[in-house]
Enzyme design. Structure first.
Site, short mmCIF file in Angstrom:
data_model
loop_
_atom_site.label_atom_id
_atom_site.label_comp_id
_atom_site.label_asym_id
_atom_site.label_seq_id
_atom_site.Cartn_x
_atom_site.Cartn_y
_atom_site.Cartn_z
N ASN A 13 49.99 31.45 85.87
CA ASN A 13 50.50 32.49 86.40
C ASN A 13 50.63 31.78 87.54
O ASN A 13 50.86 31.86 89.03
CB ASN A 13 50.01 33.54 86.96
CG ASN A 13 50.89 34.68 86.99
OD1 ASN A 13 52.36 34.28 87.69
ND2 ASN A 13 50.70 35.91 87.44
N CYS A 46 57.20 38.68 90.46
CA CYS A 46 56.93 37.31 89.72
C CYS A 46 58.40 37.76 89.08
O CYS A 46 58.68 37.38 87.48
CB CYS A 46 55.97 37.82 88.79
SG CYS A 46 54.36 37.31 89.45
N HIS A 85 57.36 36.62 81.08
CA HIS A 85 56.47 35.94 82.25
C HIS A 85 55.16 35.30 82.11
O HIS A 85 54.79 36.56 81.44
CB HIS A 85 56.62 37.06 83.86
CG HIS A 85 55.58 37.17 84.59
ND1 HIS A 85 55.78 35.52 85.09
CD2 HIS A 85 55.20 37.82 85.29
CE1 HIS A 85 54.56 35.45 86.06
NE2 HIS A 85 53.73 36.40 86.19
N1 ACO Z 1 34.50 35.73 86.01
C1 ACO Z 1 33.95 36.56 85.07
N2 ACO Z 1 34.36 37.90 85.85
C2 ACO Z 1 35.58 38.57 85.68
C3 ACO Z 1 36.66 37.51 86.11
C4 ACO Z 1 35.99 36.15 86.39
N3 ACO Z 1 37.63 35.28 87.27
N4 ACO Z 1 37.50 38.73 86.49
C5 ACO Z 1 36.92 39.82 86.36
N5 ACO Z 1 35.70 39.43 86.27
C6 ACO Z 1 34.80 40.81 85.87
C7 ACO Z 1 34.80 42.02 86.65
O1 ACO Z 1 34.26 41.42 87.99
C8 ACO Z 1 34.52 43.00 85.48
O2 ACO Z 1 32.82 42.93 86.10
P1 ACO Z 1 32.45 43.81 86.06
O3 ACO Z 1 32.76 45.03 84.48
O4 ACO Z 1 30.91 43.82 86.58
O5 ACO Z 1 33.03 44.56 87.54
C9 ACO Z 1 34.83 42.24 84.59
O6 ACO Z 1 34.84 40.77 84.58
C10 ACO Z 1 36.11 43.32 83.59
O7 ACO Z 1 37.03 42.61 85.22
P2 ACO Z 1 38.64 43.76 84.73
O8 ACO Z 1 39.26 43.49 85.65
O9 ACO Z 1 38.79 45.31 84.03
O10 ACO Z 1 38.87 43.71 83.62
P3 ACO Z 1 40.94 42.98 83.15
O11 ACO Z 1 40.43 43.27 80.89
O12 ACO Z 1 41.86 43.68 83.78
O13 ACO Z 1 41.15 41.89 82.85
C11 ACO Z 1 42.67 40.66 84.64
C12 ACO Z 1 41.59 41.22 84.06
C13 ACO Z 1 42.66 39.36 83.46
C14 ACO Z 1 42.86 40.15 85.76
C15 ACO Z 1 43.62 41.84 83.86
O14 ACO Z 1 43.13 43.10 85.09
C16 ACO Z 1 44.79 41.00 84.02
O15 ACO Z 1 45.41 40.40 83.60
N6 ACO Z 1 45.34 41.59 85.07
C17 ACO Z 1 47.36 41.67 85.19
C18 ACO Z 1 47.06 40.77 86.22
C19 ACO Z 1 49.15 39.90 87.04
O16 ACO Z 1 49.79 40.17 85.49
N7 ACO Z 1 48.86 39.23 87.77
C20 ACO Z 1 50.21 39.32 88.16
C21 ACO Z 1 50.88 39.67 89.14
S1 ACO Z 1 51.40 38.32 90.86
C22 ACO Z 1 51.86 38.50 91.17
O17 ACO Z 1 52.70 39.49 91.00
C23 ACO Z 1 52.92 37.82 92.39
#
Ligand code: ACO
Length: 330
Positions: A287, A117, A257
């Site tokens: 993203n 990214c 980003h």
């Molecule tokens: N719908 C509903 N629930 C979901 C979903 C979804 N799509 N995705 C995850 N959950 C659930 C999880 O299973 C978890 O449930 P649990 O508590 O029962 O286990 C709960 O939501 C919380 O999940 P977390 O992963 O702890 O939530 P978080 O606040 O971290 O948010 C997210 C998740 C949005 C993915 C966040 O961590 C994030 O944005 N991280 C950065 C991702 C990113 O920037 N990636 C880019 C890199 S890509 C690259 O470099 C190619």
């Protein structure tokens, strides 16, 4: 050989996204997820998907043609094409070579840069080096991705995040105060486990087993990415500002980003910026990895929000981990 220039500026921009829109409700039809969860947790409302006849080079070519038209540059004038992508058409030849042929840039050399990214900022800084060294006069820098081709549609933690797109910029030399003022690039390979595409490379060459194990899809520990992205992106913006004796007050517009609206808000806060000074289009495209910053630049320019003379910063974070920022007088 061109005269040595002190820095470089963006002389033209273009973007391309495929027409197919995938909404959050579309995911609810086959995954345990909701529009409410995705919107609240990521800021994403919809994203674009390529069809089976489209690849990364097609989006990159369309964005490149628009950028050349907006800069008033003929393809024959381009000396170098650098494409930042983690989703090339093929491992080789590079996507940059395919675009070089497609646009008829007969005098250019071309290659891809892989920094996930963060790739667009890394590629832009490379173009700057060639221009400042005087070996290149006109560069075409593109961020182009089709991450939906490596998104696991059975994994709700990742698949809802990604979209396809491309953004292209024409880069030329100039004298300050216009152009790139400062940049800051970093990586930490000790954290490489947290976002990766494990299969298909030399560690795990493609096989029935890698496919059965779904190793050709993105694996991500979202929390780890989130925490590191907030810290490093925030610090990267502050670093380039402070090195120039500036603060968030001096900045007109930040182009982060587009990974998650909550990451963007936290970075803005760390940099002392109100959200009015932060460009956000994650709600429309999700993203798009290396494409997200040039896509945002092109859209902001089209909307008339990005104007000559503005002080802007770009900041990115991605797999590796890699991260970086650039400060620029538009
Ligand atoms: N719908 C509903 N629930 C979901 C979903 C979804 N799509 N995705 C995850 N959950 C659930 C999880 O299973 C978890 O449930 P649990 O508590 O029962 O286990 C709960 O939501 C919380 O999940 P977390 O992963 O702890 O939530 P978080 O606040 O971290 O948010 C997210 C998740 C949005 C993915 C966040 O961590 C994030 O944005 N991280 C950065 C991702 C990113 O920037 N990636 C880019 C890199 S890509 C690259 O470099 C190619």
């Amino acid at each position: 050989m061109a005269d040595s220039k002190k820095t470089a500026y963006i002389a033209g921009l273009g973007m391309a996204v495929p027409p197919k829109v995938v909404t959050n409700d579309d995911f609810s039809k086959f995954l345990d997820t909701t529009d409410e969860w995705i919107t609240q947790m990521t800021g994403i409302k919809e994203r674009r998907y390529i069809d089976e006849n489209t690849a990364t080079s097609d989006l990159a070519t369309e964005a490149a043609r628009k950028a050349l038209a907006s800069a008033g540059v003929d393809p024959g004038e381009i000396d170098i094409i650098i494409i930042a992508t983690a989703t090339p058409d093929t491992l080789f030849p590079t996507t940059a070579c395919l675009v070089q042929h497609a646009i008829g840039a007969k005098n250019a050399f071309a290659y891809d840069v892989a920094a996930a990214c963060s790739g667009f900022i890394f590629a832009l800084v490379q173009a700057l080096q060639f221009i400042v060294a005087g070996t290149v006069e006109t560069a075409l820098v593109i961020g182009a991705e089709t991450l939906t081709t490596v998104a696991d549609m059975t994994d709700r933690n990742t698949c809802v995040l990604f979209g396809d797109g491309a953004g292209a910029v024409v880069v030329k030399g100039c004298d300050p105060p216009r152009g790139i003022i400062d940049h800051y690039l970093r990586c930490d390979g000790s954290l490489s486990e947290y976002i990766k595409l494990p299969g298909g490379g030399s560690r795990r060459p493609p096989s029935h087993e890698t496919v059965n194990e779904r190793l050709h899809y993105i694996k991500m520990q979202g929390r780890k990415v989130y925490v590191n992205a907030v810290k490093e992106m925030g610090d990267a913006v502050v670093t380039v500002l402070e090195r120039q004796g500036l603060t968030g007050d001096d900045l007109d517009l930040l182009f982060p980003h587009q990974a998650n609206i909550r990451i963007i808000q936290a970075v803005a806060e760390r940099a002392g910026l109100p959200m009015e000074k932060v460009y956000v289009n994650i709600q429309k495209y999700g993203n798009t990895s290396a494409a997200s910053i040039p896509l945002a630049l092109a859209e902001a320019a089209e909307e008339g929000r990005l104007k000559e003379g503005m002080l802007i910063a770009m900041v990115a974070f991605g797999s590796g981990f890699t991260w970086g920022s650039a400060l620029m007088r538009w």
